[in-house]
Design a protein around this motif. Sequence first.
Motif, PDB file in Angstrom:
ATOM      1  N   GLY A 266       0.946   3.368   7.526  1.00  0.00           N
ATOM      2  CA  GLY A 266       0.268   2.105   7.190  1.00  0.00           C
ATOM      3  C   GLY A 266       1.165   0.899   7.454  1.00  0.00           C
TER       4      GLY A 266
ATOM      5  N   SER B 274      -3.083   7.374   6.568  1.00  0.00           N
ATOM      6  CA  SER B 274      -2.038   6.500   7.120  1.00  0.00           C
ATOM      7  C   SER B 274      -1.540   5.533   6.057  1.00  0.00           C
ATOM      8  N   THR B 275      -2.344   5.357   4.998  1.00  0.00           N
ATOM      9  CA  THR B 275      -1.935   4.493   3.893  1.00  0.00           C
ATOM     10  C   THR B 275      -0.600   4.958   3.297  1.00  0.00           C
ATOM     11  N   VAL B 276      -0.329   6.288   3.325  1.00  0.00           N
ATOM     12  CA  VAL B 276       0.951   6.783   2.819  1.00  0.00           C
ATOM     13  C   VAL B 276       1.824   7.366   3.932  1.00  0.00           C
ATOM     14  N   CYS B 277       1.565   7.002   5.202  1.00  0.00           N
ATOM     15  CA  CYS B 277       2.529   7.398   6.234  1.00  0.00           C
ATOM     16  C   CYS B 277       2.850   6.193   7.121  1.00  0.00           C
TER      17      CYS B 277
ATOM     18  N   GLY C 177       0.813  -1.211   0.000  1.00  0.00           N
ATOM     19  CA  GLY C 177       0.000   0.000   0.000  1.00  0.00           C
ATOM     20  C   GLY C 177       0.847   1.262   0.000  1.00  0.00           C
ATOM     21  N   MET C 178       2.150   1.119   0.252  1.00  0.00           N
ATOM     22  CA  MET C 178       3.045   2.276   0.410  1.00  0.00           C
ATOM     23  C   MET C 178       4.051   2.361  -0.747  1.00  0.00           C
TER      24      MET C 178
ATOM     25  N   PHE D  87       8.489   6.149  -1.484  1.00  0.00           N
ATOM     26  CA  PHE D  87       8.705   7.591  -1.389  1.00  0.00           C
ATOM     27  C   PHE D  87      10.139   7.950  -1.010  1.00  0.00           C
TER      28      PHE D  87
END
Lengths: 129, 429
Positions: B116, B111-114, A94-95, A98
């Motif tokens: 998760g 939270s999916t991009v922090c 899901g990530m 980055f």
Amino acid sequence: MKVMMNTGRTVPQGESVERKHSPEYESAASVCFIHPVDMMVLGIEDGAHIRLSGSGGSVVLTAVASETVEQGSVFVPLGPFSNHIVSGETHCTGMPDFKSTMVEIIPTEDPVPSVAELMEALGGVRYAH
Amino acid sequence: MLIKDVVCPFCGCLCDDLDVEVENGRIIRVDNACTLGSKTMVGDDRLKAPIRRDGKGWIETTYDAAIEEAAQILLDADRPLLYGWSRTHGEAQGIGVHLAELIGGVVDNTSTVCHGPSILAIQEVGHPGCTLGQVKNRADLIIYWGCNPIDAHPRHMSRYTTYATGFFVKDAHRDRKVIVVDTRRNESADVATEFVQVEPGGDYAVLSALRAIVRGRGDVVPPSVSGVSREQLVRVAEMCKNAKFGAIFFGLGLTMTAGKNKNVRNAIELTDELNRHTKFIISPMRGHGNVYGTNEVFTWITGYPYAVDFSRGIAFYNPGETTAIDILRRGECDACLVVASDPAAHFPKPCVEHLARIPVVQIDPHPNATTHICRLQIPGSVAGIDAAGTAYRMDGVPIRLKAIIETGVPNDTEILQRLYNRVREAKGE
Ligand code: SF4
């Protein structure tokens, strides 16, 4: 030159994050911190424009000399500029990657785009506040 | 008028000691906040009314018309995505989850991009954590791993760690040691007792080496691990074992680099190992003001903290499949409701490209990057400024946000409730 791109929050970017139309935000988010030795290798000066290309796309940023980044890596504040380079691959977590995207850097004369221009290029319609 | 003990809604610290001066319905001065907090409180770059895209331009519209159009977009969609939620209050988040269930959509939060991946790790091995008050009063060793509190949570050090006087830590400067672990020498490293510089992507190996040393198997550790010398690793392990109470705070340096959830799992297992010697806790540095609240609210309604898919008529959770990034990358959703976040700025380009192709409705007071790609934006009031509501601090403590000025703008709960009611009525339920 191929380097590893890291992204993250910086105070100037955080201060203006709720005013993404502001010149402060655009200049805070469209910089690329790069080691002075790597700048020499690229043959550029502080403030020069560079094009970063990665698996998700490419974008022009302003190079800023910084000894806090290691040679072979660069740091770009998180936001629409850094995300123009990152791909949507998440390796089933899901990530996206980055903080670990390999990027190719070349010096360029092209201008640094505005956030609105980036979004227009994707099919959006500029909203001028 | 001076209002005391105001909560700053910007970051996961939710500092609750701000003094705010209000005059004629405007905030004119903020004391005690950091620059990020002050700018949030006094900022007034907001939309005055809902706006909708009209050909190649934008026109203002009414709340009634905007809510009607938003309802139609959601009703017409086969696979809607409802995303964001971390800058609004818990009450609005709850309605968002119910709306997703009503339309069989996917509801996901930032939270999916922090953090998760941190949640995935915690689901595997648990979370030995505690409140920030315990850290402030007891911890004599702090580790910041893959995070830079000076830039991202500017008052974390002064309220809870490096500079905070606690019940058992009378002289923070002398009694508390601080270790910073990062791939670059960040500003926080400058105030640390010990800085450990790890090569990019090397966190997992360094955590494993520390676990081996704490376990008494330093003999298997090579002279250098991902750029860190064995001597330094042994020194750090000793500092940890000799602490009375240690606290590890970690950031996106673990969740966004190679290994992601496995990095966090390894850090939790190191904490577990250290508890055989002394008392140690570990906690994620949650970013947005109420991102922790999204996980709480989602969990108590659906059983899952993020990435919940209602398309089967039941709550289904499979991060990597039902997460916003994956759904957008696959070009799967055909409409998106964005609430209190800015995916066009924070999602990778291929995902934003898909958002630009589908109808996007945004509920957010600020013009942001997502504004340019949405069809319709409805401004609500801001939780903690002109809307009251509940938010969760990064350590899971619920804190009541106050409305300190009155603007007459509807809050996110009211807007979402009207949207929910309209969709429900149209579905004949
Ligand atoms: S540390 Fe965070 S919560 Fe505290 S004042 Fe700064 S931005 Fe606000």
